[in-house]
Scaffold this motif. Structure first.
Motif, PDB file in Angstrom:
ATOM      1  N   TYR A 221      -3.949   4.206   6.093  1.00  0.00           N
ATOM      2  CA  TYR A 221      -4.265   3.979   4.671  1.00  0.00           C
ATOM      3  C   TYR A 221      -3.928   2.566   4.225  1.00  0.00           C
ATOM      4  CZ  TYR A 221       0.666   5.180   4.844  1.00  0.00           C
ATOM      5  OH  TYR A 221       1.977   5.230   5.197  1.00  0.00           O
TER       6      TYR A 221
ATOM      7  N   GLY B 136      -7.011  -0.193   3.403  1.00  0.00           N
ATOM      8  CA  GLY B 136      -8.351   0.310   3.669  1.00  0.00           C
ATOM      9  C   GLY B 136      -8.587   0.621   5.132  1.00  0.00           C
TER      10      GLY B 136
ATOM     11  N   HIS C 257      -9.144  10.349   4.260  1.00  0.00           N
ATOM     12  CA  HIS C 257      -8.084  11.349   4.381  1.00  0.00           C
ATOM     13  C   HIS C 257      -8.661  12.681   4.854  1.00  0.00           C
ATOM     14  CE1 HIS C 257      -4.140  13.019   3.620  1.00  0.00           C
ATOM     15  NE2 HIS C 257      -4.705  14.036   2.993  1.00  0.00           N
TER      16      HIS C 257
ATOM     17  N   LYS D 160       0.193   5.327  -1.918  1.00  0.00           N
ATOM     18  CA  LYS D 160      -0.205   6.310  -0.904  1.00  0.00           C
ATOM     19  C   LYS D 160      -0.600   7.635  -1.560  1.00  0.00           C
ATOM     20  CE  LYS D 160       1.704   8.360   3.227  1.00  0.00           C
ATOM     21  NZ  LYS D 160       2.914   8.521   4.057  1.00  0.00           N
TER      22      LYS D 160
ATOM     23  N   ALA E 272      -6.226   7.912  -4.540  1.00  0.00           N
ATOM     24  CA  ALA E 272      -7.543   7.479  -4.069  1.00  0.00           C
ATOM     25  C   ALA E 272      -8.087   6.391  -4.985  1.00  0.00           C
ATOM     26  CB  ALA E 272      -8.498   8.663  -4.049  1.00  0.00           C
ATOM     27  N   ARG E 273      -8.378   5.233  -4.441  1.00  0.00           N
ATOM     28  CA  ARG E 273      -9.040   4.207  -5.254  1.00  0.00           C
ATOM     29  C   ARG E 273     -10.458   4.665  -5.568  1.00  0.00           C
ATOM     30  NH1 ARG E 273      -8.274  -0.628  -1.278  1.00  0.00           N
ATOM     31  NH2 ARG E 273      -8.263   1.186   0.110  1.00  0.00           N
TER      32      ARG E 273
ATOM     33  N   TYR F 128       0.790  -1.225   0.000  1.00  0.00           N
ATOM     34  CA  TYR F 128       0.000   0.000   0.000  1.00  0.00           C
ATOM     35  C   TYR F 128       0.825   1.279   0.000  1.00  0.00           C
ATOM     36  CZ  TYR F 128      -3.555  -3.420   0.789  1.00  0.00           C
ATOM     37  OH  TYR F 128      -4.370  -4.505   0.636  1.00  0.00           O
TER      38      TYR F 128
ATOM     39  N   HIS G 284     -13.754   3.804  -3.549  1.00  0.00           N
ATOM     40  CA  HIS G 284     -13.356   3.340  -2.221  1.00  0.00           C
ATOM     41  C   HIS G 284     -13.323   4.566  -1.288  1.00  0.00           C
ATOM     42  CE1 HIS G 284     -11.796   0.537   0.683  1.00  0.00           C
ATOM     43  NE2 HIS G 284     -11.689  -0.424  -0.232  1.00  0.00           N
TER      44      HIS G 284
ATOM     45  N   ASP H 288     -10.748   5.931   0.366  1.00  0.00           N
ATOM     46  CA  ASP H 288      -9.433   6.540   0.628  1.00  0.00           C
ATOM     47  C   ASP H 288      -9.513   8.060   0.774  1.00  0.00           C
ATOM     48  OD1 ASP H 288      -8.366   3.976   0.319  1.00  0.00           O
ATOM     49  OD2 ASP H 288      -8.038   4.270  -1.826  1.00  0.00           O
TER      50      ASP H 288
END
Lengths: 362, 362, 362, 362
Positions: free
Chosen positions: C119, C122, C110, C97, C100-101, C93, C104, C106
């Motif tokens: 992070y 998930g 944040h 960093k 953003a998926r 992961y 998802h 992310d």
């Protein structure tokens, strides 16, 4: 949270001292509880100022039940009681606008509500709101009594005058509930004199109200964060003026030894009990089947006629204040029925959590 | 409800005295609070028995943070702290199975949990659980201090020995927090002697712990059912042994007149305050910007070595009991850091309700 | 609120995908529920990826019960299950960093957690957390079954492959619960092929999981704000990927007439029931004694290997992302046991509110 | 729980269809929100039956605000709105006493409330209660709009007639809110015809109402058990007749692939957004700054004039029932403003949890 008390059986209150009406919503009661308007009236009468030296604001307290009751019984939905405000002298309050009454909530209300607080007669902080609680409590008190659970309150102290405490093994609940000025010993005249005297001095005086609950089963409450002590304390500290609460021996435990104050258990007729009740019927936060006993310290009514130093929070200046509205020199007597009502909700809630919604009717 | 304290910032606790582990889950904290393992260790050290006369059960209190912290900061999700139980002498308890310790929760636990209670060392009623609360509290206490909010606790009374009370306008918070046996005056030796003496007599002794919170903004709390007094009281009555709580003058109000004890307001440097603090920083259930001051009455530890009358609830017979396990003759000192930790959760919750989740980091 | 589900029976969860451990705390269960570690193991096995095309992260899911169980039975206090994380490839992961998926959490994590989110994998949004829910649910599912209440879930649709729906009067609960790939018709091979095919395409695929609860009494739930539909929906929308829920005929009602879809009542053997079950066992938010039937729409797993447009929220730039971690091309199968577990908590809570804490053991 | 929605901003409702009054209590609002009686009237007008084919029960909906508002602004305490019931034809219901309307709550109410239910006009299950919700919602909707947050609802489907869906990136909120029969395309006449036709057939018809919320910040909601989807779903399933809810693509996800339906992120003018909005503005249970989009499936009104099979639960016999009271052949249009009102409470609550009580006025 906020204006709502309880988890499964809840009480929600609303209203301001000089608004159109105050009221209470009781939720979580089962269908089938008998609702007596006479009981509600009698409870409101006990809370109403009626003695020498108490406030001259005498509301008729005409109430109406606007939901939750059908053909004289709870219908299982939220019960709402509405009490219109009538005898409001709002102009009494315009003169002192911005002048914070010492030890009252005027200043914090102004800050918390961004300057939009209803400042007339204490607004939502007024003892007036407790009429709705007392009316609602009458329904629950009757339901609990039908199940053998009784709640009594009396004035243990008013200024320098003291009543005796409840017999902790067999509290005098019926006796005190029968009186309009509830004491165990015959000290009501002395207490009234103390109130009157404070009033004449343009002053007020504090006291202690003691409560007892008898007939509870073993097992209500939780060890952590929902102890019977904690649930009752959270509820009772809502009463304006309550600044302390103790259960059983309470602060008397501080200078005691365990061997003196531990409550020995005993079996009699197959039933477990204790031979003393210093724990006030609660161990580890849980009822033990003995009477629950507690005392609330009540501060003197903040509103007094004597001149006091304060601030005008609208101008930011220091100021003097003499309060001329209608106020009680002691609210201790009037707190007794309120404390009884609030206690009834906590007990009904704890019973409902443990034995389910229909416990009160089955 | 149950094992969970709070509304927006919550604390959930679990574990039994002689089970595999105890623990605490803190929820509702924002991302970005610094988490210091040193602070947690220091807090646990203060709670640990270390003085003459205290229990000889000395857990290492090795803790691990299993969720909610990432790279040394809260990550915004539930923070879980786990403390394994190690120094468990479970066999101490088998001998007395069924014998209810007077004033302890053995009998109510047996009834409430249908006979399936973990009877070893008080199970979930054990003071042991408070280690998890103290560890969790250390995180919140640090976060509050970073915002200028300080919580202090000291032993105001232990048996017949009394400390002075906090200065209500400027409480000695840093001073008492710096001590392992927190008192304001130099009375720790006398108090230790009182404990030791009780222990030698196979007895225990009660006391009073006083708390103070300084640096709070005006406006926390609600007039009804979520007053600052009520929220703190509900939380603090969870501590085994707390049987009374009072705010400010507390029970001292009962025999007072309003003119003596009302707190006059004053403006100084544009800031509103009061010149006395008999209300303990709270009016109408809401913080007024002055220090919050309260006192908790602590009963003597129920577990004493002296023989007591009780029942065997498994056989239904009357019985005698002499407790031989490891117990404190007074838990007052150990309650001071617990009371501080629990108070920190209540304060963080009230702040979060009023100013939102990120108040503690922004 | 937050990580806690329920009112009287509660489930609190904690942990991050790549932290030390995940876990669950069940509170409000009575003492005396049998706890079978075999049931917990079996439930975890059903949730574990095991089929072609599912993620290659295979945790051993070794769990430990750290509180609330004594001698194989619940002891009436909070039950805590801990599952250590072991097979964590955190470095997978670090490379992505800030990227953003799409679809998802992310980016929202944040923002919400002030940049301090965990992070890795998930964090708290990971499906990994559901292992704790499934383990905890096994205890409640067993307790409900002992009272004749059964919960079944099956894959009604996976991409283009459809199973038949439950028989709404007599759902095939035992049959689907017996299968590791739960379907009513024999469509598991087709569904697996659909998953495999999506995986080969570096893609993912959605589906529908259907649930049924049989054996419920009449009267659970409330007309307003705690309807059975609302309580189940609130709980089930926590499952990552659930984006729709319907009860009974659900969206099929939209184009129907009352005369076609109203459920006629009938009395047979003195018992009131309905001859159809378009309302999915719920009227006015309250159980009517017929099977409760519902369906959850599951979106395709957001994490796919195909390149996608996204942003790097650390730099503020547009970016491309190809996800190389271990992920399921469809989580539909794995959601079936999770949905069953979460449903069990909602049902136990509703039962406890209505019939009290001990309903499950008496 | 029960009749109370929300955590920090709460809505409590009470009343029965044929009781003295219905009402709503809003708690947790800050002081200083402007309260417009015109907005309340306008909202009530939208909910009132006014079209051909709708019920002939036309209440005047005269309301009074009995607490929480002072000089035209919220005063920071509980706001209570009371709506008296006037046009009650209670005798309509005596004839059918004991005859359970299929798909209505008559039978479950009788069972749940121990036979004490208020059976007149559906009692507390009546759509009548929603007038109080709509009135209360008008205050919150105005406050949200003042902060740039808009909520719109329209009839996406009524029987066989379909409207277009909201533009998910830029929903037509102002346009639909301006209409008394809210649709995006010009399909209101067709829909009215469908209603009228169902009414003539002594039947009823279902539909779908779609909602959109625009202007929300990133970060509302929680990953577990308080997701935005879950909170909205729990609230909206309270509306009688809602049997399904989906967010974004909802059930359309079931047959989709991730590569088709994942929402790509993009940065424009320094602001992160998505170029599609299949997730309906929510990722991992948390708002992502895009419009929140959802749809509710509404079942046909259960009360129809056509003869139906049912039971008489007072006698235990099978029976026939033709309902002659005043009823809507479709409640879809009337649900649009109710859905908008309830959504406003959920949004205000989520905002309050995240940004504190005063967010709406500062």
């Amino acid at each position: 949270m906020r204006n709502t008390l309880g988890h499964n059986v809840t009480l929600t209150i609303f209203g301001e001292s000089h608004g159109p009406a105050i009221g209470a919503v009781i939720d979580g009661l089962p269908g089938g509880i008998k609702v007596s308007e006479d009981s509600i009236k009698a409870a409101l009468d006990k809370r109403r100022p009626s003695n020498k030296g108490e406030t001259s604001r005498v509301e008729k307290d005409s109430f109406s039940i606007v939901s939750g009751v059908f053909n004289g019984y709870t219908n299982g939905n939220a019960v709402t009681i509405l009490i219109p405000n009538s005898d409001t002298h709002s102009n009494d309050y315009e003169a002192n606008k911005g002048l914070a009454r010492p030890s009252h909530a005027d200043y914090v209300a102004h800050e918390k509500y961004n300057g939009y607080e209803d400042y007339r007669g204490g607004g939502h902080f007024s003892g007036r709101i407790t009429a709705a609680i007392v009316a609602a409590g009458a329904i629950v008190i009757d339901a609990l009594e039908a199940k053998g659970i009784k709640i009594g309150t009396h004035i243990e102290q008013l200024g320098s005058v003291k009543d005796t405490r409840f017999d902790v093994l067999n509290p005098e609940i019926d006796a005190v509930n029968a009186k309009s000025f509830p004491t165990i010993k015959d000290v009501s005249d002395e207490m009234l004199k103390e109130m009157e005297s404070a009033g004449k001095d343009m002053d007020s005086v504090g006291g202690i109200v003691e409560g007892a609950v008898a007939g509870l089963p073993v097992g209500l409450g939780e060890p952590w964060f929902s102890s019977v002590e904690g649930e009752l304390a959270n509820a009772l500290f809502s009463i304006g003026g309550v600044k302390g609460i103790e259960f059983g021996l309470g602060f008397g435990f501080a200078s005691s030894h365990g061997s003196e104050v531990n409550d020995p258990l005993t079996v009699a007729d197959g039933k477990v009990g204790t031979t003393s009740n210093n724990n006030g019927g609660i161990n580890g936060g849980i009822t033990n089947g003995m009477p629950v006993i507690f005392r609330c310290a009540i501060k003197p009514t903040p509103s007094i006629a004597k001149e006091q130093n304060t601030v005008n929070f609208l101008t930011g200046d220091n100021a003097k204040l003499s309060i001329v509205g209608r106020h009680d020199p002691a609210i201790v007597r009037r707190i007794a029925p309120i404390l009884r009502a609030i206690t009834s909700f906590v007990i009904a809630d704890l019973l409902s959590i443990e034995w389910g919604r229909n416990f009160l009717v089955k």
